[in-house]
Design an enzyme around this catalytic site. Structure first.
Site, mmCIF file in Angstrom:
data_model
loop_
_atom_site.group_PDB
_atom_site.id
_atom_site.type_symbol
_atom_site.label_atom_id
_atom_site.label_comp_id
_atom_site.label_asym_id
_atom_site.label_seq_id
_atom_site.Cartn_x
_atom_site.Cartn_y
_atom_site.Cartn_z
ATOM 1 N N TYR A 144 6.336 20.685 2.047
ATOM 2 C CA TYR A 144 6.342 19.322 2.386
ATOM 3 C C TYR A 144 6.707 18.728 1.315
ATOM 4 O O TYR A 144 6.048 18.778 0.341
ATOM 5 C CB TYR A 144 5.227 18.656 3.331
ATOM 6 C CG TYR A 144 5.396 17.264 3.405
ATOM 7 C CD1 TYR A 144 6.459 16.772 4.210
ATOM 8 C CD2 TYR A 144 4.449 16.497 2.695
ATOM 9 C CE1 TYR A 144 6.273 15.591 4.802
ATOM 10 C CE2 TYR A 144 4.465 15.292 3.061
ATOM 11 C CZ TYR A 144 5.549 14.639 4.111
ATOM 12 O OH TYR A 144 5.731 13.369 4.344
ATOM 13 N N ASP A 238 7.383 20.460 -7.383
ATOM 14 C CA ASP A 238 6.603 19.292 -6.438
ATOM 15 C C ASP A 238 4.953 19.422 -6.634
ATOM 16 O O ASP A 238 4.648 20.396 -5.867
ATOM 17 C CB ASP A 238 6.951 19.280 -4.803
ATOM 18 C CG ASP A 238 6.333 18.387 -4.119
ATOM 19 O OD1 ASP A 238 5.312 17.442 -4.893
ATOM 20 O OD2 ASP A 238 6.605 17.878 -3.145
ATOM 21 N N LYS A 266 -0.849 11.998 -5.700
ATOM 22 C CA LYS A 266 -1.999 12.099 -5.340
ATOM 23 C C LYS A 266 -3.234 11.873 -6.518
ATOM 24 O O LYS A 266 -3.518 10.605 -6.691
ATOM 25 C CB LYS A 266 -2.345 13.523 -4.530
ATOM 26 C CG LYS A 266 -1.527 13.274 -3.266
ATOM 27 C CD LYS A 266 -1.736 14.549 -2.236
ATOM 28 C CE LYS A 266 -1.055 14.366 -0.944
ATOM 29 N NZ LYS A 266 0.034 15.015 -0.627
HETATM 30 C C1 LIG Z 1 1.499 14.633 -0.264
HETATM 31 C C2 LIG Z 1 2.624 15.322 -0.767
HETATM 32 C C3 LIG Z 1 3.847 14.515 -0.907
HETATM 33 C C4 LIG Z 1 4.248 13.200 -0.178
HETATM 34 O O1 LIG Z 1 3.332 12.331 -1.040
HETATM 35 P P1 LIG Z 1 3.086 10.660 -0.536
HETATM 36 O O2 LIG Z 1 2.429 9.986 -1.358
HETATM 37 O O3 LIG Z 1 2.519 11.365 0.745
HETATM 38 O O4 LIG Z 1 4.522 10.285 -0.079
HETATM 39 C C5 LIG Z 1 4.908 15.473 -1.350
HETATM 40 N N1 LIG Z 1 4.929 16.529 -1.631
HETATM 41 C C6 LIG Z 1 3.663 17.369 -1.510
HETATM 42 C C7 LIG Z 1 3.523 18.617 -2.081
HETATM 43 C C8 LIG Z 1 2.678 16.615 -0.972
HETATM 44 O O5 LIG Z 1 1.254 17.210 -0.888
#
Ligand SMILES: *Cc1c(COP(=O)(O)O)cnc(C)c1O
Length: 429
Positions: A144, A238, A266
């Site tokens: 994701y 990511d 995060k």
């Molecule tokens: C949570 C997450 C996102 C999205 O971040 P948001 O702050 O919810 O927009 C993107 N990539 C990864 C790997 C994530 O865990």
């Protein structure tokens, strides 16, 4: 334990909020019942509006790595509040946080702050395209990367929980440059390169966290990076979930792999809305105002959020809890596996440092397909038993559990007792 007030608020919330939640992962669709409404949290504990107290393994889906309302963070944020909330101009704290981030990720010379992980990734992708002049991006099934159109295919937990193949409202054109590969399978990446000569890069969660925890096998990441170099394509890490969590320098430090572009979120904001993307100078110089790639934000680098990020990362660096995470993670893993064995419940546990989760399957889980062999009905029973025994979990089989550095032995005892009750209930299904 009763949920009267939560249930009441849920019904009230349905009128003007979609499903009474502001993110679908907070809905309880796959575990049944209604979502809990939270009143407050402190340290390792979170309290709902009915006064029920839980050991929190959601931790806001990762950011609260120090536990809730750490004294130093609270103080830094209160101090920042007194100077104003937002200026639309630069502040010294942005420079401070940028230095902390660039020091942690050696390949990063410059960073740009944004307001969420989604924004960080969509900007990182745009940057990869701007730098290489190529359009196609490879992503892995089950990973994701936020809710931008181009990457909202085969996108893991949120969609998997709701059994949605992809999102409605994403035009075909938006995903026509997105290629899907299989996690832990380099051949599936090579296949795309054999067929396309306009691939800008590959985006990956260096440790999968959005199909449950899925760990890169053997030398998968290193081999991927080496291969991409031969192709002149970029590795986009990511690390929104893993940055500052797997290690201070993220999964890259832990695995000894450096990405060309790194996306963060995060933990970087310690509970405030902060995202970031960064890379070496040669790449970052493409971003406006230095270069022709446009990306902007009214609230980017927000002073309150910067104070939250700086104080969280400073304290995190000082605590250096990564060994402790490893120990506590291992203890919880053993608790899960042994209790499952005791009650004859098929269980696989994947864990990487402070991220872990049980899959109700006997299959080894190394990719999205294998994750989906899990018995989500068993998870639902287990979930509610954990709640009733004082442990707050993400309401989905496909979400990671997170540990905070505030965890104490007595919290682990609560977890162990809850797991006992949970596995017993599952065994009686
Ligand atoms: C949570 C997450 C996102 C999205 O971040 P948001 O702050 O919810 O927009 C993107 N990539 C990864 C790997 C994530 O865990």
């Amino acid at each position: 334990m009763n949920f009267k007030k939560s249930n009441k608020l849920y019904k009230k919330g349905l009128k003007h909020l979609v499903g009474a939640v502001n993110s679908p992962v907070r809905a309880f669709s796959s575990v049944g019942g209604n979502p809990l409404f939270i009143k407050k949290a402190k340290g390792t504990k979170i309290t709902d509006v009915d006064g029920n107290e839980y050991v929190d393994l959601v931790l806001s889906y990762g950011p609260m790595i120090l536990g809730h309302r750490h004294k130093k963070v609270q103080k830094a944020v209160e101090k920042a509040l007194k100077n104003g909330y937002s200026f639309g101009a630069s502040t010294e704290n942005e420079i401070k946080l940028a230095k902390i981030v660039c020091d942690a990720f050696p390949e990063m010379d410059k960073v740009r702050f944004v307001n969420s992980g989604t924004e960080a990734v969509l900007s990182g992708i745009r940057l990869a395209r701007a730098f290489t002049g190529k359009d196609k991006i490879i992503k892995f099934s089950g990973c994701y990367h936020g809710h931008q159109d181009a990457l909202l295919v085969a996108a893991g937990s949120g969609l998997a929980t709701l059994s949605l193949p992809g999102s409605k409202g994403v035009p075909e054109g938006a995903v026509k440059n997105t290629l899907i590969a299989e996690y832990n399978n380099l051949e599936s990446v090579k296949k795309h390169f054999a067929e396309h000569d306009d691939i800008a890069g590959v985006i990956i969660e260096p440790i999968g966290g959005n199909m449950g925890v899925v760990i890169p096998q053997d030398n998968f990441l290193k081999e991927l990076k080496d291969y991409l170099e031969t192709k002149g394509a970029l590795l986009i890490a990511d690390e929104v979930m893993t940055g500052f969590r797997s290690k201070f320098g993220g999964a890259q430090e832990l695995l000894g792999v450096t990405a060309d572009i790194t996306c963060l979120g995060k933990v970087i904001g310690g509970g405030f809305p902060v995202g970031a993307y960064g890379a070496r100078n040669e790449i970052m110089e493409n971003v406006a105002p230095l270069g022709g790639m446009y990306q902007a934000g009214t609230l980017s680098g927000n002073p309150i959020a910067m104070a939250g990020g700086i104080s969280t990362l400073t304290e995190l660096k000082k605590q250096n809890p990564y060994e402790k995470f490893e120990e506590i993670g291992a203890i919880i893993e053993v608790i899960l596996l042994e209790t499952a064995k005791k009650y004859n419940v098929d269980l696989t546990v994947n864990r990487f440092g402070s991220m872990l989760n049980p899959f109700f399957t006997k299959t080894k889980v190394t990719n999205f397909e294998e994750a989906q062999t899990s018995d989500t009905e068993k998870f639902a029973i287990f979930f509610w038993e954990m709640i009733k025994n004082g442990v707050f979990l993400p309401p989905s089989q496909f979400e990671a559990w997170f540990l905070s550095s505030a965890l104490k032995d007595k919290d682990i005892k609560v977890i162990a007792d809850a797991v006992e009750a949970g596995m017993l209930a599952v065994s009686k299904m």
